[in-house]
Design a protein around this motif. Structure first.
Motif, PDB file in Angstrom:
ATOM      1  N   GLY A 312      -4.222   7.763  35.099  1.00  0.00           N
ATOM      2  CA  GLY A 312      -3.876   7.158  36.379  1.00  0.00           C
ATOM      3  C   GLY A 312      -2.858   7.973  37.138  1.00  0.00           C
ATOM      4  O   GLY A 312      -2.684   7.797  38.348  1.00  0.00           O
ATOM      5  N   LEU A 313      -2.160   8.873  36.437  1.00  0.00           N
ATOM      6  CA  LEU A 313      -1.217   9.785  37.075  1.00  0.00           C
ATOM      7  C   LEU A 313      -1.672  11.225  36.858  1.00  0.00           C
ATOM      8  O   LEU A 313      -2.290  11.545  35.842  1.00  0.00           O
ATOM      9  CB  LEU A 313       0.192   9.604  36.501  1.00  0.00           C
ATOM     10  N   SER A 314      -1.359  12.073  37.816  1.00  0.00           N
ATOM     11  CA  SER A 314      -1.698  13.490  37.686  1.00  0.00           C
ATOM     12  C   SER A 314      -0.654  14.324  38.409  1.00  0.00           C
ATOM     13  O   SER A 314       0.122  13.813  39.231  1.00  0.00           O
ATOM     14  CB  SER A 314      -3.089  13.773  38.269  1.00  0.00           C
ATOM     15  N   LEU A 315      -0.631  15.602  38.124  1.00  0.00           N
ATOM     16  CA  LEU A 315       0.340  16.503  38.717  1.00  0.00           C
ATOM     17  C   LEU A 315       0.073  16.677  40.219  1.00  0.00           C
ATOM     18  O   LEU A 315      -1.063  16.943  40.638  1.00  0.00           O
ATOM     19  CB  LEU A 315       0.271  17.858  38.028  1.00  0.00           C
ATOM     20  N   GLN A 316       1.135  16.533  41.010  1.00  0.00           N
ATOM     21  CA  GLN A 316       1.047  16.768  42.443  1.00  0.00           C
ATOM     22  C   GLN A 316       1.693  18.101  42.824  1.00  0.00           C
ATOM     23  O   GLN A 316       1.141  18.854  43.609  1.00  0.00           O
ATOM     24  CB  GLN A 316       1.724  15.621  43.209  1.00  0.00           C
ATOM     25  N   SER A 317       2.880  18.379  42.274  1.00  0.00           N
ATOM     26  CA  SER A 317       3.539  19.640  42.611  1.00  0.00           C
ATOM     27  C   SER A 317       4.637  19.958  41.607  1.00  0.00           C
ATOM     28  O   SER A 317       5.168  19.061  40.943  1.00  0.00           O
ATOM     29  CB  SER A 317       4.148  19.576  44.021  1.00  0.00           C
ATOM     30  N   ASP A 322      15.685  26.648  41.116  1.00  0.00           N
ATOM     31  CA  ASP A 322      16.612  27.759  40.924  1.00  0.00           C
ATOM     32  C   ASP A 322      15.966  29.113  41.195  1.00  0.00           C
ATOM     33  O   ASP A 322      16.493  30.157  40.810  1.00  0.00           O
ATOM     34  CB  ASP A 322      17.183  27.714  39.504  1.00  0.00           C
ATOM     35  N   SER A 323      14.825  29.086  41.860  1.00  0.00           N
ATOM     36  CA  SER A 323      14.162  30.337  42.236  1.00  0.00           C
ATOM     37  C   SER A 323      13.575  30.178  43.632  1.00  0.00           C
ATOM     38  O   SER A 323      12.372  30.352  43.855  1.00  0.00           O
ATOM     39  CB  SER A 323      13.053  30.683  41.231  1.00  0.00           C
ATOM     40  N   ALA A 324      14.458  29.806  44.575  1.00  0.00           N
ATOM     41  CA  ALA A 324      14.082  29.670  45.994  1.00  0.00           C
ATOM     42  C   ALA A 324      12.919  28.706  46.184  1.00  0.00           C
ATOM     43  O   ALA A 324      12.050  28.901  47.026  1.00  0.00           O
ATOM     44  CB  ALA A 324      13.748  31.033  46.591  1.00  0.00           C
ATOM     45  N   ASN A 325      12.903  27.646  45.349  1.00  0.00           N
ATOM     46  CA  ASN A 325      11.852  26.619  45.434  1.00  0.00           C
ATOM     47  C   ASN A 325      10.446  27.218  45.296  1.00  0.00           C
ATOM     48  O   ASN A 325       9.501  26.805  45.980  1.00  0.00           O
ATOM     49  CB  ASN A 325      11.944  25.836  46.751  1.00  0.00           C
ATOM     50  N   ALA A 326      10.325  28.156  44.395  1.00  0.00           N
ATOM     51  CA  ALA A 326       9.018  28.768  44.148  1.00  0.00           C
ATOM     52  C   ALA A 326       8.028  27.700  43.699  1.00  0.00           C
ATOM     53  O   ALA A 326       8.350  26.844  42.873  1.00  0.00           O
ATOM     54  CB  ALA A 326       9.140  29.853  43.089  1.00  0.00           C
ATOM     55  N   ASN A 327       6.809  27.776  44.234  1.00  0.00           N
ATOM     56  CA  ASN A 327       5.771  26.803  43.898  1.00  0.00           C
ATOM     57  C   ASN A 327       5.092  27.220  42.600  1.00  0.00           C
ATOM     58  O   ASN A 327       4.407  28.245  42.538  1.00  0.00           O
ATOM     59  CB  ASN A 327       4.751  26.718  45.034  1.00  0.00           C
ATOM     60  N   LEU A 328       5.280  26.400  41.541  1.00  0.00           N
ATOM     61  CA  LEU A 328       4.729  26.722  40.221  1.00  0.00           C
ATOM     62  C   LEU A 328       3.579  25.802  39.843  1.00  0.00           C
ATOM     63  O   LEU A 328       3.131  25.817  38.689  1.00  0.00           O
ATOM     64  CB  LEU A 328       5.832  26.606  39.155  1.00  0.00           C
ATOM     65  N   THR A 329       3.086  25.027  40.800  1.00  0.00           N
ATOM     66  CA  THR A 329       2.090  24.003  40.484  1.00  0.00           C
ATOM     67  C   THR A 329       0.893  24.584  39.744  1.00  0.00           C
ATOM     68  O   THR A 329       0.442  24.032  38.726  1.00  0.00           O
ATOM     69  CB  THR A 329       1.606  23.316  41.775  1.00  0.00           C
ATOM     70  N   SER A 330       0.377  25.688  40.200  1.00  0.00           N
ATOM     71  CA  SER A 330      -0.834  26.257  39.596  1.00  0.00           C
ATOM     72  C   SER A 330      -0.588  26.828  38.204  1.00  0.00           C
ATOM     73  O   SER A 330      -1.546  27.099  37.466  1.00  0.00           O
ATOM     74  CB  SER A 330      -1.401  27.361  40.505  1.00  0.00           C
ATOM     75  N   GLN A 331       0.680  27.024  37.828  1.00  0.00           N
ATOM     76  CA  GLN A 331       0.980  27.610  36.524  1.00  0.00           C
ATOM     77  C   GLN A 331       1.028  26.570  35.402  1.00  0.00           C
ATOM     78  O   GLN A 331       1.126  26.929  34.229  1.00  0.00           O
ATOM     79  CB  GLN A 331       2.306  28.369  36.587  1.00  0.00           C
ATOM     80  N   TYR A 332       0.962  25.297  35.764  1.00  0.00           N
ATOM     81  CA  TYR A 332       0.927  24.239  34.756  1.00  0.00           C
ATOM     82  C   TYR A 332      -0.528  23.876  34.486  1.00  0.00           C
ATOM     83  O   TYR A 332      -1.202  23.278  35.334  1.00  0.00           O
ATOM     84  CB  TYR A 332       1.706  23.021  35.218  1.00  0.00           C
ATOM     85  N   ALA A 367      11.156  20.986  39.270  1.00  0.00           N
ATOM     86  CA  ALA A 367      11.052  19.649  39.845  1.00  0.00           C
ATOM     87  C   ALA A 367       9.602  19.228  39.881  1.00  0.00           C
ATOM     88  O   ALA A 367       8.782  19.803  40.600  1.00  0.00           O
ATOM     89  CB  ALA A 367      11.646  19.650  41.266  1.00  0.00           C
ATOM     90  N   ILE A 368       9.264  18.210  39.068  1.00  0.00           N
ATOM     91  CA  ILE A 368       7.883  17.757  38.915  1.00  0.00           C
ATOM     92  C   ILE A 368       7.655  16.509  39.768  1.00  0.00           C
ATOM     93  O   ILE A 368       8.455  15.583  39.756  1.00  0.00           O
ATOM     94  CB  ILE A 368       7.581  17.409  37.442  1.00  0.00           C
ATOM     95  N   THR A 369       6.536  16.475  40.470  1.00  0.00           N
ATOM     96  CA  THR A 369       6.110  15.266  41.181  1.00  0.00           C
ATOM     97  C   THR A 369       4.711  14.906  40.698  1.00  0.00           C
ATOM     98  O   THR A 369       3.797  15.759  40.698  1.00  0.00           O
ATOM     99  CB  THR A 369       6.079  15.483  42.712  1.00  0.00           C
ATOM    100  N   VAL A 370       4.523  13.658  40.261  1.00  0.00           N
ATOM    101  CA  VAL A 370       3.216  13.174  39.831  1.00  0.00           C
ATOM    102  C   VAL A 370       2.833  11.992  40.705  1.00  0.00           C
ATOM    103  O   VAL A 370       3.659  11.388  41.380  1.00  0.00           O
ATOM    104  CB  VAL A 370       3.240  12.769  38.335  1.00  0.00           C
ATOM    105  N   GLY A 371       1.577  11.654  40.708  1.00  0.00           N
ATOM    106  CA  GLY A 371       1.132  10.526  41.513  1.00  0.00           C
ATOM    107  C   GLY A 371      -0.294  10.155  41.189  1.00  0.00           C
ATOM    108  O   GLY A 371      -0.941  10.738  40.339  1.00  0.00           O
TER     109      GLY A 371
END
Length: 371
Positions: A312-317, A322-332, A367-371
């Motif tokens: 019912g929950l999944s990764l959003q972002s 600590d690295s200029a808000n680098a987007n790591l979503t695809s690395q998980y 910083a993980i966001t799920v939804g």
């Protein structure tokens, strides 16, 4: 104790506004409905106060023992031990203090002085149009003038419950599968205006189990009661109610609930988890009811970072703070994995893992966001 943000000094607003924004704008909410609409249910707590406009200025209201919209009531006023005192209106030819004068009692139209008709002796016939102390609105009474004078000049303070706890806690949410064994458990409470509580007038009821657990209790503040065991499921699992009778024959209540929520597990790990036990052993966990955002602290030792969420929950972002808000979503990377709840029953869910070649040289916050 709930977590809190600590500062070593006071807060000094630079404008004429309240520190607690939910208490209302500086001029107060226009009415109760506006206050209820402005304060979401999820941020309400027992004793929370709001300020509401009235003809006589700002009136403070509070959620004392019921967090629903109907539970927002005026705070106690007056000089007694609580409650809202009744103010007698000005006497007229036919009314005194909201009580309609009938046979055997009259009011002088010039002076407003109350007197008994000589032909009727000391007994008067009255029909209140408001409920006043022991007199019910719309009911006819034949009482002595002395009794009427006593009732009309005595302020009655309605009792209420200030708190109600089961097993040491008020309403609470715990992990699904948590078990409460059959046995003696303590119920505790405190009351306001206890002098108005009928002796041995309290009852504790298991609403979910549809049975009274204790009756005829005095207002001593606690009792140990044998309760049936139960396992916590998702959502409302158990509801307990305490009720009392006041000296005027009215009922007042309070309740506490035990609810269940699934857990989220997360943290930095040496090896990728492959079993339920390894997921449950991750460094940190939280309930799904505690929000959909959390932070994995990577440290500078491990090079794998993982979290598990129930179905019912999944990764959003994912962003590296600590690295200029680098987007790591695809690395998980995601993979299905069932993990046992607190009672040992499997719960379907998804494991997300990021793996890099070497550890970070210093701690990074993902910083993980799920939804």
């Amino acid at each position: 104790m709930d977590p809190a943000f600590e500062i070593p000094f006071g807060i000094r607003p630079t404008n004429a506004v309240p520190v607690d924004a939910y208490s209302g704008p500086k001029e107060g909410y226009i009415d109760v409905a506006a206050a209820c609409a402005a304060v979401p249910f999820v941020v309400r707590y027992y004793g929370q106060e709001v300020r509401i406009q009235s003809a006589n200025g700002i009136v403070k209201y509070s959620w004392v023992s019921d967090l629903s919209d109907a539970g927002l009531v005026p705070l106690a006023s007056g000089t007694g031990t609580g409650g809202t005192p009744y103010t007698l209106p000005v006497a007229t030819e036919t009314t005194l203090g909201g009580v309609k004068v009938g046979q055997g009692l009259s009011i002088d139209s010039t002076t407003g002085v109350l007197s008994a008709d000589a032909a009727q002796g000391a007994t008067v016939d009255i029909t209140p149009n408001v409920t006043l102390n022991g007199l019910k609105a719309g009911t006819r009474y034949q009482i002595s003038l002395q009794e009427f004078a006593t009732l009309a000049t005595t302020i009655y303070y309605a009792p209420s419950f200030g708190s109600f706890t089961f097993n040491g806690t008020s309403s609470t949410t715990v992990p699904v599968g948590t078990s409460y064994a059959t046995g003696s458990r303590r119920f505790a409470w405190n009351t306001n205006n206890s002098q108005s509580i009928s002796p041995a007038g309290l009852t504790i009821r298991d609403v979910t189990g549809n049975q009274n657990l204790a009756t005829g209790l005095p207002a001593t503040g606690f009792t140990d009661v044998s309760t049936p065991g139960f396992s916590v499921v998702q959502g409302l699992s158990r509801r307990y109610l305490i009720s009392g009778n006041d000296t005027q024959g009215n009922v007042f209540t309070a309740e506490m609930t035990v609810s269940g929520a699934y857990e989220i597990f997360y943290g930095s790990v040496a090896n990728t988890p492959t079993t339920s036990a390894q997921v449950r052993a991750l460094p940190e966990s939280r309930l799904t009811t505690q929000g959909n955002q959390f932070i994995i602290n990577t440290g500078s030792v491990n090079r794998r970072f993982a979290f598990w969420v129930p179905q019912g929950l999944s990764l959003q972002s994912v962003f590296d703070l600590d690295s200029a808000n680098a987007n790591l979503t695809s690395q998980y990377a995601a993979s299905p994995l069932s993990v046992n709840d607190a009672g040992g029953s499997p719960v379907a869910g998804t494991l997300y893992v990021m793996e890099q070649a070497v550890p970070y040289t210093s701690n990074h916050r993902h910083a993980i966001t799920v939804g």
